[in-house]
Motif scaffolding. Structure first.
Motif, short mmCIF file in Angstrom:
data_model
loop_
_atom_site.label_atom_id
_atom_site.label_comp_id
_atom_site.label_asym_id
_atom_site.label_seq_id
_atom_site.Cartn_x
_atom_site.Cartn_y
_atom_site.Cartn_z
N UNK A 1 0.60 -1.05 -0.03
CA UNK A 1 -0.28 0.06 0.15
C UNK A 1 0.72 1.39 0.64
N UNK A 2 1.89 1.40 0.95
CA UNK A 2 2.85 2.74 1.50
C UNK A 2 3.57 2.92 -0.32
N UNK A 3 3.72 1.89 -0.88
CA UNK A 3 4.78 2.08 -2.44
C UNK A 3 3.44 1.95 -3.36
N UNK A 4 2.53 1.67 -3.18
CA UNK A 4 1.75 1.89 -3.72
C UNK A 4 1.09 3.54 -4.25
N UNK A 5 1.13 4.37 -3.33
CA UNK A 5 1.29 5.89 -2.69
C UNK A 5 2.06 6.26 -3.20
N UNK A 6 2.95 5.68 -2.81
CA UNK A 6 4.59 6.54 -3.32
C UNK A 6 4.48 6.57 -4.69
N UNK A 7 4.14 5.81 -5.33
CA UNK A 7 4.51 5.56 -7.40
C UNK A 7 3.46 6.22 -7.54
N UNK B 1 8.34 16.16 11.17
CA UNK B 1 8.01 17.36 10.55
C UNK B 1 7.81 17.51 9.33
N UNK B 2 7.09 17.71 8.33
CA UNK B 2 6.63 18.27 7.18
C UNK B 2 6.08 16.81 6.02
N UNK B 3 6.89 15.63 6.99
CA UNK B 3 5.99 14.64 5.74
C UNK B 3 4.94 14.01 6.47
N UNK B 4 5.03 13.48 4.95
CA UNK B 4 3.46 13.15 5.18
C UNK B 4 3.01 11.73 5.38
N UNK B 5 2.21 11.41 6.38
CA UNK B 5 1.89 9.99 7.54
C UNK B 5 0.90 9.19 6.40
N UNK B 6 0.73 7.73 6.40
CA UNK B 6 -0.52 7.04 6.78
C UNK B 6 -0.26 6.83 7.77
N UNK B 7 -1.53 6.78 8.50
CA UNK B 7 -2.61 6.19 9.85
C UNK B 7 -2.66 5.17 9.78
N UNK B 8 -2.93 3.96 10.43
CA UNK B 8 -3.65 2.91 10.43
C UNK B 8 -4.20 2.34 11.65
N UNK B 9 -5.28 1.60 11.21
CA UNK B 9 -6.26 1.64 12.38
C UNK B 9 -6.84 0.53 12.63
N UNK C 1 5.83 12.26 -1.37
CA UNK C 1 6.78 11.27 -1.02
C UNK C 1 7.13 10.91 -0.08
N UNK C 2 7.93 10.06 0.30
CA UNK C 2 8.38 8.43 0.91
C UNK C 2 7.52 9.00 2.13
N UNK C 3 6.79 7.73 2.84
CA UNK C 3 5.31 8.25 3.77
C UNK C 3 6.24 7.82 5.24
N UNK C 4 5.66 7.98 5.88
CA UNK C 4 5.67 7.76 8.02
C UNK C 4 4.77 6.44 8.04
#
Length: 873
Positions: free
Chosen positions: A757-763, A819-827, A767-770
């Motif tokens: 999922x993270x790879x798909x979003x980044x492609x 700070x400044x990063x895009x974050x993939x939040x999971x729950x 930017x690289x996700x946290x």
């Protein structure tokens, strides 16, 4: 030694072709008897010598009138020769020794004296007690002797069970009857005597023969192995072995054929091996009952359906272990299923043989010797539980707590917010040596359990006897809290090992008055404090025992206890240093926080947790042992009339004082399930003794406890553990491996899905996700462990980024680093991603989306995710 004429002895010397050794041996014996004024007869029990041994005996008899030749038929080996000699003996005490000169006659007075004084039932000439020796033995022979001794260790409580040099009362020797077999008749005496049989060991220097040749060879070695199995209660002979092998080979062929046919038909590995296993076991039981074990199958008085039920349980236990072995070989060792099935078959065959020979069709001797029966049962339970852990530990996903403590090991420190550092150090050491894997993370738990089991064995043996020791370890193998402790790697694993070690050394220091044992107490307390602060509760218990026990009060004026405390403090000093440099965070977290908050009466919750940890059967036994006027105190009076009060006090103090702290806490707060686990270690030895003994005169007192279903509880628990792990890992035919659940049993699959999922979003240009798990630490820790570095490690953090509590994740990944990063939040809960407060931490938020987690192409759970853009802190 002056011995009155009526206290004579009969010296029995079994012989076979010892013509050269007879004259010098008889001369040495006669000198010793004369010098100590011991009236004795010397019986040479010959088993059919052809080298002139009998002529030498007749010749010697002319010089030594006490010498007689006893002609044996030689058909029953050394045991038969000794029995012939005992039947012809006239003395109440007989002494058995070899004819080759290896047994020194000079020790005869020391061997017989304890019997005359009624201080022992048997006295053994021992090579392996202080003062004993085997000079000039090559290393290969020493190793072989030690190996043979180790094989007999479960059955006896002496250091040299292989010795053939011993003294015993003639009556006890004759009670063996014609069933005695093998060339180690002394071993048979010790085993049949049970725990109440008093044995002393006297050191001897064992020298090799100078004349003649040894009779020890492959035949005698095989006879010894057979003798051990028979004494263990198994229906084992050459006939039984051959027939069982034939039945087993036929079952193996049937098993493999059915498995491969079903596999080719597309049924799958799980269904194929279950059905092939069922076909093979049905065939095996039928032929074993009517052919292999036909001679003992009719000995049982139980109904046929009950025996079938017990055999069915053995088969299910074999099935679960077989499935675990197959999974370990296929998933862990990358074996093809067609090859792995044979490993599974071998494991199942072993379980089936032991269960069939020892518990389904045991010998009549096994039914009478309850001590050995309990020992063998306990040993089998222990072995099965350990095998189950080993097989499953490397193929079942880590639970979240384990993944979190693995994360500890990736951030080594002298302390952590919520626990001391021992768990991280052990995981780091194991994974550094074995690599990153579930097995490497869990191996320290099994090693800690093993250490705790060794301490518990010796504690129970010191307080009671060896049979109790075996069953104390068996309880540690099956009771839920201790099985879990040895399976899952948490801070409890080193805590329990340290707690058990501390109890053992306390018993040595307080009951046996061993000064050096205090260093062991200090070591275990220090290591325990490095594992979990709970062990500090033993401190007040130690002080209470010193004050209450008059025989221990002198330690209050001795330096050893205080040096032990200092030693423990030195070992614990890294945690003190860490807390001093971190605002005492860990002490506050584990101390005042536990007693803060709104009062909540939870005593019923504490009692419920104990019922889960010990099972209702174990809880009843533990409670009865702790009652001030309970059954245990009465029973101890029979077992240890001089020490019963001290044993009862030891057990009571080291259980009740730590337990009282948890009881007080439950009056105002909510206790955790595992809190009382180590507390019950002090009472386990007594529980084990009650389970396996009924002292004469206590039948009514102990009747209720004896009738508790101990065996069925132990077997049932092992079936439960094996079944649950089997179901999670493999599923059952027609069912998915797991049902839909909020927390997955497919963490590895979830980690891979998050990575995709993270790879798909980044492609898509991002930017690289946290990645941040929106719970305390479960998701973050599991995703971190199952991250695959070969695909590029993911950056992982926790819910502290949006104001939540992530425990140590807030230290490992501080908010300012995001700070400044895009974050993939999971729950796992949609509501966690809908909180309005989340928006205050980002420049923008994406939509909440749902993602399934698949295991074997079937959905087992799902999670929600949401992207936060440009984190502002």
């Amino acid at each position: 030694m002056n011995t009155k004429n009526e206290k004579n002895i009969s010296i029995i010397i079994p012989t076979l072709n010892e013509a050269e050794n007879i004259p010098p041996l008889l001369h040495r014996i006669a000198q010793i008897l004369d010098s100590h004024c011991i009236p004795a007869e010397i019986l040479i029990a010959d088993g059919g010598s052809t080298d002139g041994t009998q002529s030498r005996v007749h010749e010697a008899a002319r010089h030594y009138p006490q010498v007689r030749l006893i002609q044996s038929d030689g058909k029953h080996g050394l045991a038969g020769d000794v029995r012939y000699g005992a039947e012809a003996a006239t003395a109440d005490i007989v002494l058995i020794m070899d004819a080759d000169g290896s047994h020194p006659p000079e020790v005869i007075p020391s061997l017989i004296q304890p019997l005359f004084q009624n201080a022992a039932d048997m006295v053994l000439g021992s090579r392996y007690v202080p003062g004993g020796d085997t000079p000039d033995w090559p290393w290969a022979r020493r190793l072989a002797s030690r190996a043979a001794t180790l094989c007999a260790w479960p059955l006896v409580s002496v250091r040299d069970p292989m010795s053939g040099f011993f003294a015993v009362r003639r009556k006890q020797l004759l009670e063996l009857g014609s069933t005695a077999s093998g060339f180690k008749i002394g071993l048979e005496l010790m085993v049949r005597g049970g725990d109440s049989f008093r044995i002393q060991e006297v050191p001897i220097v064992f020298r090799d023969r100078e004349l003649g040749y040894s009779k020890l060879g492959i035949k005698e070695t095989l006879a010894y192995c057979k003798q051990l199995l028979v004494l263990s209660g198994g229906t084992v002979s050459t006939k039984h072995g051959l027939r069982f092998s034939c039945v087993g080979l036929a079952g193996l062929a049937l098993d493999a054929a059915v498995f491969n046919v079903l596999l080719l038909l597309g049924l799958g590995v799980t269904g194929s091996h279950i059905l092939s296993f069922a076909a093979a076991t049905l065939s095996n039981y039928t032929f074993n009952a009517r052919w292999s074990f036909a001679d003992t199958a009719g000995l049982s008085q139980e109904s046929s359906w009950l025996r079938y039920a017990r055999y069915f349980l053995v088969c299910i236990m074999a099935l679960f272990l077989r499935g675990a072995v197959i999974s370990a070989l296929v998933q862990g060792a990358q074996w093809p299923p067609q090859a792995a099935i044979f490993g599974g078959i071998a494991a199942a065959t072993l379980v089936n043989f032991v269960g069939t020979a020892f518990f389904i069709f045991p010998t009549s001797y096994a039914r009478k010797n309850t001590a050995i029966r309990w020992r063998v049962f306990g040993l089998c339970i222990i072995a099965y539980a350990v095998a189950l852990r080993l097989a499953f530990s490397g193929v079942v996903d880590l639970i979240p707590e384990e993944a979190y403590y693995w994360q500890y090991s990736q951030n080594l420190a002298l302390g952590y917010l919520d626990h001391p550092p021992m768990v991280s150090w052990l995981i780091w050491l194991s994974t550094s040596l074995l690599g990153k894997s579930e097995f490497a993370v869990r191996l320290p738990a099994l090693l800690c359990w093993s250490g705790a089991a060794i301490f518990m064995f010796h504690l129970a043996k010191n307080l009671f006897d060896k049979t109790s020791a075996f069953f104390a370890v068996a309880l540690m193998a099956v009771l839920p809290i201790y099985f879990g402790m040895g399976t899952i790697m948490t801070p409890d694993a080193p805590l329990y090992a340290s707690w058990a070690g501390c109890l053992y050394f306390l018993e040595r220091a307080l009951m046996a008055q061993k000064e050096k044992a205090w260093w062991g107490v200090g070591l275990c307390l220090g290591l325990g404090m490095l594992s979990k602060y709970t062990i500090a509760l033993l401190g007040p218990a130690i002080l209470a025992f010193l004050l209450l026990d008059k025989n221990s009060r002198h330690w209050l004026t001795r330096p050893e206890p205080y040096l032990a405390a200092v030693f423990a403090l030195v070992l614990f000093s890294p945690v003190i240093l860490w807390n001093a440099t971190h605002d005492w965070a860990s002490f506050a977290f584990q101390g005042t926080r536990r007693w803060s908050g709104d009062p909540e009466f939870s005593l019923h919750v504490l009692i419920g947790s104990v019922l889960v940890l010990l099972t209702p059967v174990g809880f009843v036994a533990a409670l009865s042992a702790l009652l001030p006027k309970g059954w245990t105190k009465t029973l101890l009076a029979f077992r240890h009339p001089d020490q019963n009060q001290r044993i009862y006090l030891f057990m009571h103090v080291y259980t009740f004082i730590p337990l009282s702290v948890f009881i007080l806490h439950s009056l105002q707060g909510d206790p955790k399930l595992n809190w009382t686990g180590p507390v019950w270690l002090a009472v386990l030895p007594c529980m084990a003794w009650i389970m396996s003994h009924t002292p004469q005169g206590t039948e009514k007192t102990v009747g209720f406890l004896q009738r508790l279903p101990w065996r069925s509880t132990a077997v049932g628990l092992l079936l439960l553990y094996g079944g649950v792990m089997y179901y999670i890992l493999l599923g059952f035919p027609g069912l998915a491996p797991v049902k839909e659940m909020p927390l997955p049993a497919a963490w590895e699959e979830m980690g891979q899905r998050v990575e995709q999922l993270a790879g798909t979003i980044q492609t898509q240009g991002q930017d690289r996700l946290l990645i941040a798990g929106m719970d305390k630490y479960f998701i973050s820790s599991q995703i971190s462990f199952y991250d695959r570095p070969e695909n590029g490690s993911m950056d992982i953090s926790g819910q502290h980024l949006v104001g939540g509590n992530s425990l140590m994740w807030s230290k490992w990944q501080p908010a300012k680093s995001a700070w400044g990063k895009n974050i993939l939040m999971l729950s796992f809960e949609r509501e966690e991603l809908e909180k309005a407060s989340i928006a205050t931490h980002f420049a923008a938020l994406g939509k909440i989306q749902k993602q399934p987690v698949l295991k074997k192409s079937k959905t087992v759970t799902h999670f929600y995710y949401r992207i936060g853009y440009q984190y502002t802190g």
